[in-house]
Scaffold this motif. Structure first.
Motif, PDB file in Angstrom:
ATOM      1  N   SER A  37      40.852  66.896  -5.591  1.00  0.00           N
ATOM      2  CA  SER A  37      41.685  67.873  -4.526  1.00  0.00           C
ATOM      3  C   SER A  37      41.788  66.169  -3.323  1.00  0.00           C
ATOM      4  CB  SER A  37      39.885  68.294  -4.283  1.00  0.00           C
ATOM      5  OG  SER A  37      38.973  67.863  -3.749  1.00  0.00           O
ATOM      6  N   VAL A  38      41.762  65.493  -4.240  1.00  0.00           N
ATOM      7  CA  VAL A  38      42.036  63.928  -3.210  1.00  0.00           C
ATOM      8  C   VAL A  38      43.552  63.735  -3.044  1.00  0.00           C
ATOM      9  CG1 VAL A  38      40.742  62.166  -2.541  1.00  0.00           C
ATOM     10  CG2 VAL A  38      39.494  64.089  -3.327  1.00  0.00           C
ATOM     11  N   ASP A  39      43.411  63.653  -1.525  1.00  0.00           N
ATOM     12  CA  ASP A  39      44.628  62.684  -1.761  1.00  0.00           C
ATOM     13  C   ASP A  39      44.832  60.851  -1.796  1.00  0.00           C
ATOM     14  OD1 ASP A  39      46.728  64.799  -1.274  1.00  0.00           O
ATOM     15  OD2 ASP A  39      45.960  64.251   1.090  1.00  0.00           O
ATOM     16  N   VAL A  40      45.125  60.745  -3.433  1.00  0.00           N
ATOM     17  CA  VAL A  40      44.898  59.335  -2.985  1.00  0.00           C
ATOM     18  C   VAL A  40      46.214  58.058  -2.726  1.00  0.00           C
ATOM     19  CG1 VAL A  40      44.938  57.608  -5.790  1.00  0.00           C
ATOM     20  CG2 VAL A  40      43.427  59.782  -5.216  1.00  0.00           C
ATOM     21  N   VAL A  41      45.751  56.790  -2.375  1.00  0.00           N
ATOM     22  CA  VAL A  41      47.175  55.625  -3.282  1.00  0.00           C
ATOM     23  C   VAL A  41      46.095  55.427  -3.763  1.00  0.00           C
ATOM     24  CG1 VAL A  41      47.523  53.615  -1.298  1.00  0.00           C
ATOM     25  CG2 VAL A  41      47.156  55.527  -0.234  1.00  0.00           C
ATOM     26  N   LEU A  42      47.638  54.172  -4.522  1.00  0.00           N
ATOM     27  CA  LEU A  42      47.182  53.809  -6.159  1.00  0.00           C
ATOM     28  C   LEU A  42      48.275  52.458  -4.989  1.00  0.00           C
ATOM     29  CD1 LEU A  42      46.566  53.319  -8.887  1.00  0.00           C
ATOM     30  CD2 LEU A  42      48.845  54.147  -9.244  1.00  0.00           C
ATOM     31  N   LEU A  43      47.222  51.204  -5.575  1.00  0.00           N
ATOM     32  CA  LEU A  43      47.819  49.900  -5.342  1.00  0.00           C
ATOM     33  C   LEU A  43      48.195  49.121  -6.459  1.00  0.00           C
ATOM     34  CD1 LEU A  43      44.796  48.284  -3.114  1.00  0.00           C
ATOM     35  CD2 LEU A  43      46.472  49.591  -2.285  1.00  0.00           C
ATOM     36  N   GLY A  44      49.651  48.908  -6.737  1.00  0.00           N
ATOM     37  CA  GLY A  44      50.685  49.484  -8.075  1.00  0.00           C
ATOM     38  C   GLY A  44      51.156  50.700  -8.418  1.00  0.00           C
ATOM     39  N   ALA A  96      41.045  58.557  -0.374  1.00  0.00           N
ATOM     40  CA  ALA A  96      40.991  57.288  -1.430  1.00  0.00           C
ATOM     41  C   ALA A  96      41.924  56.768  -2.417  1.00  0.00           C
ATOM     42  CB  ALA A  96      40.362  58.479  -2.613  1.00  0.00           C
ATOM     43  N   VAL A  97      41.203  55.105  -2.485  1.00  0.00           N
ATOM     44  CA  VAL A  97      42.443  54.315  -2.497  1.00  0.00           C
ATOM     45  C   VAL A  97      41.768  53.925  -3.989  1.00  0.00           C
ATOM     46  CG1 VAL A  97      42.658  51.982  -1.892  1.00  0.00           C
ATOM     47  CG2 VAL A  97      42.949  53.593  -0.607  1.00  0.00           C
ATOM     48  N   ILE A  98      42.698  53.281  -5.232  1.00  0.00           N
ATOM     49  CA  ILE A  98      42.091  53.206  -6.191  1.00  0.00           C
ATOM     50  C   ILE A  98      42.992  51.387  -6.608  1.00  0.00           C
ATOM     51  CG2 ILE A  98      41.267  54.878  -7.342  1.00  0.00           C
ATOM     52  CD1 ILE A  98      43.525  56.088  -8.648  1.00  0.00           C
ATOM     53  N   ALA A 117      39.977  44.376   3.624  1.00  0.00           N
ATOM     54  CA  ALA A 117      39.876  45.028   5.010  1.00  0.00           C
ATOM     55  C   ALA A 117      40.998  46.315   5.033  1.00  0.00           C
ATOM     56  CB  ALA A 117      39.783  43.258   6.039  1.00  0.00           C
ATOM     57  N   GLU A 118      41.925  45.262   4.240  1.00  0.00           N
ATOM     58  CA  GLU A 118      42.854  46.110   4.819  1.00  0.00           C
ATOM     59  C   GLU A 118      42.732  48.074   3.908  1.00  0.00           C
ATOM     60  OE1 GLU A 118      46.689  47.141   5.804  1.00  0.00           O
ATOM     61  OE2 GLU A 118      45.148  46.129   6.123  1.00  0.00           O
ATOM     62  N   ILE A 119      41.958  48.217   3.155  1.00  0.00           N
ATOM     63  CA  ILE A 119      41.101  49.316   2.693  1.00  0.00           C
ATOM     64  C   ILE A 119      40.620  50.064   3.188  1.00  0.00           C
ATOM     65  CG2 ILE A 119      40.278  50.088   0.617  1.00  0.00           C
ATOM     66  CD1 ILE A 119      41.204  47.871  -1.306  1.00  0.00           C
ATOM     67  N   ALA A 120      39.716  49.040   3.993  1.00  0.00           N
ATOM     68  CA  ALA A 120      38.663  49.601   4.679  1.00  0.00           C
ATOM     69  C   ALA A 120      39.570  50.257   5.679  1.00  0.00           C
ATOM     70  CB  ALA A 120      37.430  48.557   4.931  1.00  0.00           C
ATOM     71  N   ARG A 121      40.286  50.265   6.615  1.00  0.00           N
ATOM     72  CA  ARG A 121      40.917  50.063   7.630  1.00  0.00           C
ATOM     73  C   ARG A 121      41.410  51.691   7.408  1.00  0.00           C
ATOM     74  NH1 ARG A 121      46.028  50.886   8.818  1.00  0.00           N
ATOM     75  NH2 ARG A 121      46.967  50.174   7.328  1.00  0.00           N
ATOM     76  N   VAL A 122      42.123  52.094   5.968  1.00  0.00           N
ATOM     77  CA  VAL A 122      42.961  52.914   5.846  1.00  0.00           C
ATOM     78  C   VAL A 122      42.000  54.415   5.423  1.00  0.00           C
ATOM     79  CG1 VAL A 122      45.191  51.112   5.790  1.00  0.00           C
ATOM     80  CG2 VAL A 122      43.819  52.368   3.178  1.00  0.00           C
ATOM     81  N   LEU A 123      40.529  53.965   4.762  1.00  0.00           N
ATOM     82  CA  LEU A 123      40.134  54.671   4.454  1.00  0.00           C
ATOM     83  C   LEU A 123      40.169  55.850   5.341  1.00  0.00           C
ATOM     84  CD1 LEU A 123      38.365  53.614   1.418  1.00  0.00           C
ATOM     85  CD2 LEU A 123      40.353  55.530   1.463  1.00  0.00           C
ATOM     86  N   LYS A 124      39.521  56.979   5.303  1.00  0.00           N
ATOM     87  CA  LYS A 124      38.982  58.151   5.934  1.00  0.00           C
ATOM     88  C   LYS A 124      36.973  57.608   6.216  1.00  0.00           C
ATOM     89  CE  LYS A 124      41.991  61.274   5.394  1.00  0.00           C
ATOM     90  NZ  LYS A 124      42.126  62.756   4.444  1.00  0.00           N
ATOM     91  N   LEU A 259      33.787  51.508  -3.956  1.00  0.00           N
ATOM     92  CA  LEU A 259      33.377  51.183  -2.453  1.00  0.00           C
ATOM     93  C   LEU A 259      32.992  52.884  -1.760  1.00  0.00           C
ATOM     94  CD1 LEU A 259      36.054  48.031  -2.296  1.00  0.00           C
ATOM     95  CD2 LEU A 259      33.219  48.152  -2.601  1.00  0.00           C
ATOM     96  N   LYS A 260      32.220  52.372  -0.801  1.00  0.00           N
ATOM     97  CA  LYS A 260      32.301  54.083   0.290  1.00  0.00           C
ATOM     98  C   LYS A 260      31.467  53.022   1.348  1.00  0.00           C
ATOM     99  CE  LYS A 260      31.293  57.018  -3.525  1.00  0.00           C
ATOM    100  NZ  LYS A 260      30.767  57.901  -4.245  1.00  0.00           N
TER     101      LYS A 260
END
Length: 265
Positions: A37-44, A96-98, A117-124, A259-260
């Motif tokens: 139930s999460v909107d996910v960002v995929l790197l790649g 979420a970022v994966i 750092a960029e992942i931490a910035r964009v995460l809720k 990472l949380k």
């Protein structure tokens, strides 16, 4: 760099674990992050991960990778061109970022920390991330021992062999970085007779030949130990841990970095 990934794209169908996540590794993302139930960002644009999440936004700098291996945009997923170190997302916008192997696609500790750092910035604030790592052992393998293990049947796939060679060769660098051309050179020194290697292992010659995409590449990979990745990630997240991804060949060196609780700068 883009030429390197275009070459990878042309050989994608010949790749396998641990370079590509097998089903048990894909399941680990869902187990650790509960992504339904999460909107996910995929790197790649790792196609094996394209079905995760309620929605998915995949970000890759290579148009060739997007056109060549992404399984296609749908009503719930799309792929866009973007730089991982400058994600096209607002602050605290991602649930979420994966990513799969994305930390090794960077050439230094500085670059890895920029991505973290960029992942931490964009995460809720309640968001979470998981990155499957390719983590070297603290003490590098001896290349002759890698050769002996391979010829005795102790290496499951040719792609596992590539990573074992890469990790062994990267061991002397402070960032555990290695130009991919050096992986090819080390392989050729260890296994000058590719047909003999194929006959001994049962690996197909076209699969062995995938290593030749490194020949003219300027790309540098890194294979930091798991403890180093945890230490780097802990600068940007309050909760960092490693989770197993299965029992496939080299799985013990391919944990999920979970990472949380991102820290706000």
């Amino acid at each position: 760099m883009t030429e390197h990934w275009d070459a990878i794209r042309r050989h994608w169908r010949l790749l396998g674990s641990p370079l590509c996540p097998p089903p048990e590794a894909v399941a680990a993302y869902e187990r650790e992050l509960s992504l339904q139930s999460v909107d996910v960002v995929l790197l790649g644009v790792t196609p094996e991960l394209a079905g995760l999440g309620r929605t998915m936004l995949a970000i890759d700098e290579s148009t060739a990778m997007i056109s060549g291996i992404w399984p296609g945009d749908t009503a719930s997923r799309k792929a866009v061109i973007g730089n991982w170190l400058e994600l096209p997302l607002g602050d605290e916008s991602a649930g979420a970022v994966i990513g799969d192997g994305c930390l090794s696609a960077l050439d230094s500790s500085v670059a890895r920390q920029a991505l973290l750092a960029e992942i931490a910035r964009v995460l809720k604030s309640d968001g979470r991330a998981a990155l499957r790592a390719y983590a070297s052992p603290q003490v590098p393998d001896d290349l002759q021992e890698v050769r002996a293990l391979t010829l005795s049947g102790g290496v499951a796939t040719f792609h596992e062999l590539k990573w074992r060679i890469a990790m062994a060769c990267a061991g002397g660098d402070p960032d555990r970085a290695i130009p991919v051309r050096a992986i090819l050179d080390a392989f050729d020194a260890l296994f000058a007779d590719r047909e003999a290697l194929a006959a001994t292992t049962g690996w197909e010659m076209p699969v062995i030949g995938t290593i030749d995409v490194y020949a003219n590449s300027q790309t540098v990979y890194s294979f930091a130990p798991a403890a180093t990745l945890v230490e780097e990630a802990s600068r940007f997240f309050d909760r960092v841990r490693l989770a197993p991804t299965g029992t496939y060949g080299l799985a013990e060196r391919c944990p999920l970095l979970v990472l949380k609780s991102p820290r706000r700068r």
